[in-house]
Design a protein around this motif. Structure first.
Motif, mmCIF file in Angstrom:
data_model
loop_
_atom_site.group_PDB
_atom_site.id
_atom_site.type_symbol
_atom_site.label_atom_id
_atom_site.label_comp_id
_atom_site.label_asym_id
_atom_site.label_seq_id
_atom_site.Cartn_x
_atom_site.Cartn_y
_atom_site.Cartn_z
ATOM 1 N N PHE A 1 1.629 -28.890 12.205
ATOM 2 C CA PHE A 1 2.141 -27.528 12.367
ATOM 3 C C PHE A 1 3.329 -27.270 11.450
ATOM 4 O O PHE A 1 3.384 -26.246 10.758
ATOM 5 N N SER A 2 4.283 -28.198 11.414
ATOM 6 C CA SER A 2 5.523 -27.975 10.665
ATOM 7 C C SER A 2 5.350 -28.110 9.156
ATOM 8 O O SER A 2 6.046 -27.439 8.382
ATOM 9 N N MET A 3 4.421 -28.959 8.716
ATOM 10 C CA MET A 3 4.287 -29.232 7.287
ATOM 11 C C MET A 3 3.092 -28.564 6.628
ATOM 12 O O MET A 3 2.984 -28.568 5.402
ATOM 13 N N ALA A 4 2.192 -27.990 7.424
ATOM 14 C CA ALA A 4 1.013 -27.345 6.842
ATOM 15 C C ALA A 4 0.798 -25.934 7.388
ATOM 16 O O ALA A 4 0.796 -24.961 6.626
ATOM 17 N N LEU A 5 0.626 -25.813 8.702
ATOM 18 C CA LEU A 5 0.305 -24.506 9.268
ATOM 19 C C LEU A 5 1.454 -23.516 9.122
ATOM 20 O O LEU A 5 1.232 -22.342 8.756
ATOM 21 N N LEU A 6 2.678 -23.951 9.400
ATOM 22 C CA LEU A 6 3.827 -23.052 9.294
ATOM 23 C C LEU A 6 4.042 -22.578 7.847
ATOM 24 O O LEU A 6 4.195 -21.364 7.621
ATOM 25 N N PRO A 7 4.045 -23.481 6.861
ATOM 26 C CA PRO A 7 4.142 -23.007 5.472
ATOM 27 C C PRO A 7 2.979 -22.090 5.078
ATOM 28 O O PRO A 7 3.187 -21.103 4.366
ATOM 29 N N LEU A 8 1.770 -22.402 5.564
ATOM 30 C CA LEU A 8 0.614 -21.573 5.237
ATOM 31 C C LEU A 8 0.769 -20.167 5.804
ATOM 32 O O LEU A 8 0.483 -19.167 5.116
ATOM 33 N N LEU A 9 1.225 -20.065 7.046
ATOM 34 C CA LEU A 9 1.456 -18.752 7.653
ATOM 35 C C LEU A 9 2.521 -17.972 6.889
ATOM 36 O O LEU A 9 2.392 -16.754 6.680
ATOM 37 N N PHE A 10 3.581 -18.668 6.480
ATOM 38 C CA PHE A 10 4.633 -18.028 5.697
ATOM 39 C C PHE A 10 4.083 -17.510 4.368
ATOM 40 O O PHE A 10 4.400 -16.391 3.931
ATOM 41 N N ILE A 11 3.241 -18.308 3.717
ATOM 42 C CA ILE A 11 2.650 -17.910 2.435
ATOM 43 C C ILE A 11 1.765 -16.680 2.618
ATOM 44 O O ILE A 11 1.844 -15.722 1.838
ATOM 45 N N LEU A 12 0.920 -16.695 3.638
ATOM 46 C CA LEU A 12 0.025 -15.563 3.886
ATOM 47 C C LEU A 12 0.823 -14.304 4.205
ATOM 48 O O LEU A 12 0.489 -13.207 3.724
ATOM 49 N N PHE A 13 1.879 -14.451 5.000
ATOM 50 C CA PHE A 13 2.734 -13.299 5.316
ATOM 51 C C PHE A 13 3.386 -12.751 4.044
ATOM 52 O O PHE A 13 3.420 -11.532 3.828
ATOM 53 N N THR A 14 3.886 -13.643 3.201
ATOM 54 C CA THR A 14 4.584 -13.230 1.980
ATOM 55 C C THR A 14 3.648 -12.501 1.025
ATOM 56 O O THR A 14 3.987 -11.438 0.495
ATOM 57 N N TYR A 15 2.455 -13.056 0.813
ATOM 58 C CA TYR A 15 1.519 -12.413 -0.110
ATOM 59 C C TYR A 15 0.963 -11.111 0.473
ATOM 60 O O TYR A 15 0.614 -10.183 -0.272
ATOM 61 N N THR A 16 0.888 -11.030 1.793
ATOM 62 C CA THR A 16 0.485 -9.765 2.418
ATOM 63 C C THR A 16 1.527 -8.682 2.144
ATOM 64 O O THR A 16 1.187 -7.535 1.819
ATOM 65 N N ARG A 17 2.811 -9.049 2.263
ATOM 66 C CA ARG A 17 3.888 -8.116 1.949
ATOM 67 C C ARG A 17 3.835 -7.690 0.489
ATOM 68 O O ARG A 17 4.020 -6.501 0.160
ATOM 69 N N ILE A 18 3.574 -8.641 -0.396
ATOM 70 C CA ILE A 18 3.464 -8.317 -1.828
ATOM 71 C C ILE A 18 2.312 -7.347 -2.060
ATOM 72 O O ILE A 18 2.451 -6.365 -2.818
ATOM 73 N N LEU A 19 1.179 -7.598 -1.407
ATOM 74 C CA LEU A 19 0.001 -6.744 -1.557
ATOM 75 C C LEU A 19 0.299 -5.326 -1.079
ATOM 76 O O LEU A 19 -0.054 -4.344 -1.764
ATOM 77 N N ILE A 20 0.958 -5.200 0.069
ATOM 78 C CA ILE A 20 1.262 -3.871 0.620
ATOM 79 C C ILE A 20 2.216 -3.106 -0.291
ATOM 80 O O ILE A 20 1.982 -1.929 -0.619
ATOM 81 N N ILE A 21 3.279 -3.768 -0.722
ATOM 82 C CA ILE A 21 4.272 -3.098 -1.581
ATOM 83 C C ILE A 21 3.677 -2.772 -2.946
ATOM 84 O O ILE A 21 3.938 -1.699 -3.507
ATOM 85 N N SER A 22 2.847 -3.674 -3.488
ATOM 86 C CA SER A 22 2.215 -3.417 -4.780
ATOM 87 C C SER A 22 1.260 -2.231 -4.702
ATOM 88 O O SER A 22 1.175 -1.415 -5.633
ATOM 89 N N TYR A 23 0.543 -2.123 -3.588
ATOM 90 C CA TYR A 23 -0.397 -1.021 -3.409
ATOM 91 C C TYR A 23 0.334 0.318 -3.373
ATOM 92 O O TYR A 23 -0.172 1.329 -3.873
ATOM 93 N N ARG A 24 1.537 0.328 -2.802
ATOM 94 C CA ARG A 24 2.302 1.566 -2.699
ATOM 95 C C ARG A 24 3.035 1.899 -3.998
ATOM 96 O O ARG A 24 3.523 3.026 -4.159
#
Length: 311
Positions: A207-230
């Protein structure tokens, strides 16, 4: 299948584990040896070349390229630690590994895997700040900040995996036949009983070394996608050019890690076969993707090889 347990002079007990992944390969061993030797040489060459290009050219002295260099350094350490023994076992009549060396392989393999997740997280955050907060980028991604992130990306996984090795090292095992080409989580199949302490700590580590970083990455790129679209077309183009290589690497690496976690539960020969395929294809993936898909790195590599060709 075969088992070994040797006793060295001076009363030192050294236990050897038989690596059953090589059993039944026959003459194909030598074919795989030459293929993997080629992959090893190419990976070391391309990774080292890209790292030298980043070090030499000052316009690449930016956080994103430092993180790419760190990923490639992980590949070099990974290959140096795993491939020589792997290649030697392909031409050996009785491929074996000492239990202590097996634990070292286990430690290096998962430490570098976890480190890659942390580095990919850092790269995702770097792209988020660059695209979504460009005016604050120099303030947020300072040299000191990048240095701290790099240190944590190596030290945190190493400390957590050291605990895993300590928990494993004194566990009693019932046989010495490992159905794998190297020591990954398949070593748990050697143990007589399943340890609740090890199982719980592995869930925490996953959880701490794989899932948590993965969730953070997905959240970050989702934010980038939303802001880029706007935003305007230029922002979308910049986001696509800089984020696509990282997303490709993330997807392939996540699939590889998910396979490594899930396949051990099946306990079939598929584990050995697919692990070998991962060794064949993945090591070259990072240098190829970052060398071809990152515009500035590709430009310098093209100049370098064109100059070498004409000289």
């Amino acid at each position: 299948m075969f088992e070994f347990e040797f006793f060295m002079d001076g009363g030192l007990n050294v236990t050897y584990i038989a690596l059953g992944g090589y059993v039944g390969m026959g003459k194909f061993r030598y074919l795989y040896f030459f293929i993997m030797l080629t992959v090893y040489i190419l990976t070391m060459f391309f990774s080292s070349t890209i790292m030298c290009v980043i070090w030499k050219h000052k316009n690449l002295h930016e956080p994103m390229y430092f993180f790419i260099a760190a990923l490639l350094l992980n590949s070099i350490v990974y290959n140096s630690a795993m491939y020589p023994k792997l290649l030697g076992n392909f031409v050996s009549e009785k491929p074996i590994i000492s239990y202590s060396a097996c634990l070292i392989q286990f430690f290096i393999y998962y430490t570098l895997c976890a480190s890659d997740f942390f580095l990919l997280s850092a790269m995702a955050y770097d792209r988020y700040v660059s695209i979504c907060k460009p005016l604050q980028y120099p303030t947020i991604m300072r040299t000191t900040t990048v240095s701290v992130i790099l240190c944590l990306a190596w030290l945190v996984p190493a400390c957590q995996l050291a605990v895993s090795v300590i928990l494993v090292i004194n566990t009693k095992f019932c046989h010495l036949n490992l159905k794998s080409f190297f020591c990954n989580n398949s070593i748990y199949n050697l143990f007589c009983i399943s340890s609740k302490e090890i199982a719980l700590y592995d869930v925490y580590a996953l959880f701490s070394m794989a899932l948590l970083p993965l969730l953070f990455i997905l959240f970050t790129y989702t934010r980038i996608l939303i802001i880029s679209y706007r935003s305007g077309r230029n922002v979308r183009r910049k986001a696509a050019q800089t984020c696509l290589p990282h997303l490709i690497v993330l997807f392939c690496f996540s699939c590889l890690c998910a396979y490594d976690v899930i396949i051990i539960q099946l306990g079939s020969d598929l584990h050995s076969i697919m692990t070998l395929q991962a060794f064949l294809y993945y090591p070259l993936f990072n240098p190829v993707i970052y060398g071809l898909k990152v515009k500035e790195i590709f430009k310098h590599l093209k100049k370098l090889f064109c100059r070498a060709k004409w000289t």
